[in-house]
Each structure stands twice: as structure tokens, then as C-alpha cells.
Design a protein around this motif. Structure first.
Motif, PDB file in Angstrom:
ATOM      1  N   GLU A   1       0.829  -1.219   0.000  1.00  0.00           N
ATOM      2  CA  GLU A   1       0.000   0.000   0.000  1.00  0.00           C
ATOM      3  C   GLU A   1       0.858   1.262   0.000  1.00  0.00           C
ATOM      4  O   GLU A   1       0.456   2.281  -0.556  1.00  0.00           O
ATOM      5  CB  GLU A   1      -0.955   0.002   1.206  1.00  0.00           C
ATOM      6  N   ASP A   2       2.028   1.197   0.624  1.00  0.00           N
ATOM      7  CA  ASP A   2       2.948   2.348   0.613  1.00  0.00           C
ATOM      8  C   ASP A   2       3.363   2.676  -0.816  1.00  0.00           C
ATOM      9  O   ASP A   2       3.469   3.837  -1.197  1.00  0.00           O
ATOM     10  CB  ASP A   2       4.207   2.054   1.431  1.00  0.00           C
TER      11      ASP A   2
ATOM     12  N   ARG B   1       1.713   1.855  -3.593  1.00  0.00           N
ATOM     13  CA  ARG B   1       0.551   2.229  -4.414  1.00  0.00           C
ATOM     14  C   ARG B   1       0.384   3.745  -4.485  1.00  0.00           C
ATOM     15  O   ARG B   1       0.260   4.318  -5.573  1.00  0.00           O
ATOM     16  CB  ARG B   1      -0.719   1.598  -3.856  1.00  0.00           C
ATOM     17  N   GLU B   2       0.392   4.402  -3.350  1.00  0.00           N
ATOM     18  CA  GLU B   2       0.213   5.860  -3.312  1.00  0.00           C
ATOM     19  C   GLU B   2       1.373   6.571  -4.014  1.00  0.00           C
ATOM     20  O   GLU B   2       1.168   7.499  -4.790  1.00  0.00           O
ATOM     21  CB  GLU B   2       0.100   6.340  -1.866  1.00  0.00           C
TER      22      GLU B   2
ATOM     23  N   GLN C   1       1.260   6.456  -7.889  1.00  0.00           N
ATOM     24  CA  GLN C   1       0.349   7.429  -8.494  1.00  0.00           C
ATOM     25  C   GLN C   1       0.963   8.828  -8.489  1.00  0.00           C
ATOM     26  O   GLN C   1       0.884   9.550  -9.479  1.00  0.00           O
ATOM     27  CB  GLN C   1      -1.000   7.437  -7.770  1.00  0.00           C
ATOM     28  N   GLN C   2       1.599   9.197  -7.394  1.00  0.00           N
ATOM     29  CA  GLN C   2       2.259  10.507  -7.322  1.00  0.00           C
ATOM     30  C   GLN C   2       3.379  10.602  -8.357  1.00  0.00           C
ATOM     31  O   GLN C   2       3.514  11.617  -9.038  1.00  0.00           O
ATOM     32  CB  GLN C   2       2.832  10.741  -5.921  1.00  0.00           C
TER      33      GLN C   2
ATOM     34  N   GLU D   1       1.586  -4.046  -7.750  1.00  0.00           N
ATOM     35  CA  GLU D   1       1.271  -2.613  -7.731  1.00  0.00           C
ATOM     36  C   GLU D   1       1.899  -1.906  -8.929  1.00  0.00           C
ATOM     37  O   GLU D   1       1.274  -1.052  -9.554  1.00  0.00           O
ATOM     38  CB  GLU D   1       1.740  -1.961  -6.427  1.00  0.00           C
TER      39      GLU D   1
END
Length: 103
Positions: A52-53, A55-56, A59-60, A93
């Protein structure tokens, strides 16, 4: 040394790109201007502990225009099946984000 001087020194040294953290939104425009001015490529750094780290950050990085992400997994003590699951999650991811990720 100023922000602008750093870019100048990087170019003088013969480099054609930068690897660093994705700039904060308030700094993104200046970064983009300087990267374009010097025709530098940009790769993003990531230090994920879990998928999850990443994933964000993916996108950035994609929104900013990074060419790839260099991910250094934060917990080097994860071994065996747990490590395999974590690395597979990071790969999943990257595939979902359509962004090259190097671990």
C-alpha cells in the motif's frame, strides 16, 4: 547552494537525470520547470514497508511524470514466504500502475 545551482552543478557534471523524492505539490512546478530546462529525466525514490505504501507513491510519481520508481524495501529482516509475498505485492502494484519499479 540554491536549488537552481544544484541543477546547474548536476548538468556540469554530465548527468542527464535525477533520482529523488517526488516533489511536494507546492514545489512540483519549479521542479518540472528545471527538469525541462536541463532536459533531465526523473526517477522517483520509494521506501515501502508494504504494498500500500508503494501504491500511493506510484500514483504521485506517475502524475509528476517520473520514468520509473527505485524502491528500497524498508524491512530487510523480512525473509522467506513473507518476503516473497511482499515483493510480489510490489510487483503487482507496479503492473497495475503501469510504472516500471526497480527493487
Amino acid at each position: 547552494m540554491t536549488f537552481e545551482e544544484k541543477f546547474e552543478k548536476i548538468a556540469e557534471a554530465g548527468f542527464t537525470g535525477i533520482v529523488g523524492f517526488v516533489p511536494k505539490p507546492a514545489e512540483a512546478e519549479l521542479w518540472r520547470k528545471k527538469l525541462d530546462e536541463y532536459r533531465f529525466s526523473f526517477g522517483a525514490l520509494a521506501f515501502p514497508r508494504k504494498r500500500e505504501d508503494l501504491r500511493e507513491l506510484l500514483q504521485q510519481a506517475k502524475d509528476f511524470g517520473a520514468q520509473y520508481v527505485n524502491a528500497q524495501v524498508m524491512d530487510s529482516f523480512v525473509i522467506g514466504d513473507e518476503a516473497i509475498a511482499l515483493l510480489n505485492g510490489l510487483i503487482d502494484e507496479a503492473v497495475a500502475a503501469q510504472m516500471p519499479v526497480f527493487v
